[in-house]
Write an enzyme that holds these catalytic residues in place. Structure first.
Site, PDB file in Angstrom:
ATOM      1  N   THR A 285       0.809  -1.222   0.000  1.00 19.36           N
ATOM      2  CA  THR A 285       0.000   0.000   0.000  1.00 19.36           C
ATOM      3  C   THR A 285       0.843   1.275   0.000  1.00 19.36           C
ATOM      4  O   THR A 285       0.319   2.363   0.228  1.00 19.36           O
ATOM      5  CB  THR A 285      -0.946   0.033   1.219  1.00 19.36           C
ATOM      6  OG1 THR A 285      -0.168   0.053   2.427  1.00 19.36           O
ATOM      7  CG2 THR A 285      -1.865  -1.186   1.230  1.00 19.36           C
ATOM      8  N   TRP A 286       2.143   1.156  -0.234  1.00 21.94           N
ATOM      9  CA  TRP A 286       2.992   2.344  -0.301  1.00 21.94           C
ATOM     10  C   TRP A 286       2.509   3.219  -1.454  1.00 21.94           C
ATOM     11  O   TRP A 286       2.443   2.768  -2.602  1.00 21.94           O
ATOM     12  CB  TRP A 286       4.448   1.923  -0.507  1.00 21.94           C
ATOM     13  CG  TRP A 286       5.451   3.024  -0.356  1.00 21.94           C
ATOM     14  CD1 TRP A 286       5.227   4.323   0.005  1.00 21.94           C
ATOM     15  CD2 TRP A 286       6.860   2.922  -0.568  1.00 21.94           C
ATOM     16  NE1 TRP A 286       6.406   5.029   0.042  1.00 21.94           N
ATOM     17  CE2 TRP A 286       7.430   4.199  -0.305  1.00 21.94           C
ATOM     18  CE3 TRP A 286       7.706   1.875  -0.943  1.00 21.94           C
ATOM     19  CZ2 TRP A 286       8.786   4.450  -0.421  1.00 21.94           C
ATOM     20  CZ3 TRP A 286       9.062   2.137  -1.059  1.00 21.94           C
ATOM     21  CH2 TRP A 286       9.593   3.403  -0.792  1.00 21.94           C
TER      22      TRP A 286
ATOM     23  N   ASP B  76      -0.009  -5.284   3.429  1.00 23.18           N
ATOM     24  CA  ASP B  76       1.105  -4.602   4.086  1.00 23.18           C
ATOM     25  C   ASP B  76       0.912  -3.097   4.025  1.00 23.18           C
ATOM     26  O   ASP B  76       0.619  -2.534   2.962  1.00 23.18           O
ATOM     27  CB  ASP B  76       2.423  -4.977   3.388  1.00 23.18           C
ATOM     28  CG  ASP B  76       3.613  -4.261   4.004  1.00 23.18           C
ATOM     29  OD1 ASP B  76       4.171  -4.785   4.980  1.00 23.18           O
ATOM     30  OD2 ASP B  76       3.959  -3.163   3.515  1.00 23.18           O
TER      31      ASP B  76
ATOM     32  N   TYR C 139       3.067   5.592   5.411  1.00 21.36           N
ATOM     33  CA  TYR C 139       2.446   5.691   4.089  1.00 21.36           C
ATOM     34  C   TYR C 139       1.263   6.666   4.129  1.00 21.36           C
ATOM     35  O   TYR C 139       0.269   6.436   4.816  1.00 21.36           O
ATOM     36  CB  TYR C 139       1.974   4.324   3.610  1.00 21.36           C
ATOM     37  CG  TYR C 139       3.038   3.266   3.500  1.00 21.36           C
ATOM     38  CD1 TYR C 139       4.395   3.581   3.504  1.00 21.36           C
ATOM     39  CD2 TYR C 139       2.694   1.926   3.395  1.00 21.36           C
ATOM     40  CE1 TYR C 139       5.370   2.604   3.411  1.00 21.36           C
ATOM     41  CE2 TYR C 139       3.659   0.934   3.296  1.00 21.36           C
ATOM     42  CZ  TYR C 139       4.984   1.274   3.307  1.00 21.36           C
ATOM     43  OH  TYR C 139       5.943   0.290   3.225  1.00 21.36           O
TER      44      TYR C 139
ATOM     45  N   GLN D 274      11.729  -7.385   6.281  1.00 21.53           N
ATOM     46  CA  GLN D 274      11.188  -6.882   5.018  1.00 21.53           C
ATOM     47  C   GLN D 274      12.218  -5.958   4.380  1.00 21.53           C
ATOM     48  O   GLN D 274      12.638  -4.973   4.996  1.00 21.53           O
ATOM     49  CB  GLN D 274       9.873  -6.132   5.255  1.00 21.53           C
ATOM     50  CG  GLN D 274       9.217  -5.673   3.959  1.00 21.53           C
ATOM     51  CD  GLN D 274       7.908  -4.945   4.197  1.00 21.53           C
ATOM     52  OE1 GLN D 274       7.753  -3.786   3.803  1.00 21.53           O
ATOM     53  NE2 GLN D 274       6.965  -5.605   4.850  1.00 21.53           N
TER      54      GLN D 274
ATOM     55  N   TYR E  83       9.843  -5.859  -0.666  1.00 16.11           N
ATOM     56  CA  TYR E  83       9.040  -4.712  -1.100  1.00 16.11           C
ATOM     57  C   TYR E  83       9.608  -4.168  -2.406  1.00 16.11           C
ATOM     58  O   TYR E  83      10.750  -4.424  -2.771  1.00 16.11           O
ATOM     59  CB  TYR E  83       8.932  -3.645  -0.007  1.00 16.11           C
ATOM     60  CG  TYR E  83      10.163  -2.814   0.298  1.00 16.11           C
ATOM     61  CD1 TYR E  83      10.498  -1.707  -0.488  1.00 16.11           C
ATOM     62  CD2 TYR E  83      10.952  -3.080   1.411  1.00 16.11           C
ATOM     63  CE1 TYR E  83      11.597  -0.906  -0.183  1.00 16.11           C
ATOM     64  CE2 TYR E  83      12.054  -2.288   1.725  1.00 16.11           C
ATOM     65  CZ  TYR E  83      12.370  -1.203   0.926  1.00 16.11           C
ATOM     66  OH  TYR E  83      13.465  -0.417   1.233  1.00 16.11           O
TER      67      TYR E  83
END
Length: 277
Positions: free
Chosen positions: A19-20, A48, A53, A163, A191
């Protein structure tokens, strides 16, 4: 959905929804919510996010998407390093829970290392775990030396994942971090698995994708998903993008294709500093 196993025994899906970049523009909110819900409909239950964010906006988008179906998702969020002291981490987690509209996180990560001692952060995470606000905890953007320091703390060996940035153009973790984690049964979450789109114009990747009748993004994502002990959390802000990501899960790259990608994107020959976006 294919899964990895967390050290504590629970399954972690190998494909998630990142969801960045979400929660930053009101005009895109409905599409983002619909994309996340569609992913859940398709069985992509790993979601995530992070307090960073959209300054909490992404967590609010996730909360809206999960309304009425929280139990279908495995929710990951992250705490800023400057919020990661004993009291700060607890307060930050509680704010994330309110934005997400839930009473617990499935996995809570330290977003990257800061000035707060790891011992203190891990004590806060352990307190959150005991209280039921966090089921599991871990870290993000930690290199092998950081992981050694983490596991030397009292609660650090309870960490469930690291991560990191990992994709065809960022293969440094293969030399030391991935082996470190594999030896301990610790999954790595990748990611930006398609390098935020920058890799997609590569001609070799494009030709390989064209031969398969796929997109370069699907091939790049399939490559990450083929790595032992690695899950990927690509962002998809439209329903169509979610479906394309899911199709990459079923793409099995041949030995010849893997060699072709190795020649274009060589694996590391020695240790490299961990890269961060």
């Amino acid at each position: 959905m294919r899964c990895l196993r967390l050290p504590d025994g629970e399954d972690l899906p190998v494909l998630g929804q990142g969801t960045w970049g979400m929660g930053e523009r009101a005009s895109e909110r409905d599409a983002e919510v619909n994309a996340l819900r569609h992913g859940l409909d398709l069985g992509i239950r790993l979601v995530d996010t992070a307090e960073m964010y959209g300054s909490g906006g992404a967590e609010q988008v996730v909360g809206t998407a999960l309304s009425g179906r929280r139990d279908e998702a495995f929710v990951v969020s992250k705490v800023f390093p400057h919020n990661a002291d004993r009291a700060g981490a607890v307060a930050a987690c509680e704010r994330s829970l309110r934005r997400l509209g839930t009473d617990r996180l499935d996995l809570y990560l330290l977003h990257w290392r800061g000035s707060v001692p790891l011992e203190e952060t891990m004590e806060a995470f352990e307190e959150l775990r005991r209280s039921g606000k966090v089921r599991y905890f871990g870290v993000s953007n930690f290199d092998p030396e950081d992981m050694d320091e983490l596991f030397a703390t009292s609660a650090g060996p309870g960490a469930q994942t690291d991560q990191v940035l990992y994709n065809l153009t960022r293969r440094g973790p293969e030399f030391d971090l991935l082996p470190w984690c594999r030896r301990r049964g610790l999954p790595v979450m990748a990611y930006s698995p398609i390098e935020q789109g920058r890799v997609l114009d590569d001609p070799v990747l494009g030709r390989l994708a064209a031969r398969r009748g796929a997109t370069p993004a699907q091939v790049a994502l399939a490559w990450v998903l083929s790595r032992d002990g690695v899950c990927a959390i690509p962002k998809a802000a439209t329903v169509e993008h979610v479906e394309r990501n899911l199709s990459a899960l079923d793409m099995v790259l041949s030995e010849e294709e893997l060699v072709e990608l190795d020649e274009r994107f060589p694996p590391p020959e020695g240790p490299k500093p961990l890269e961060i976006l």
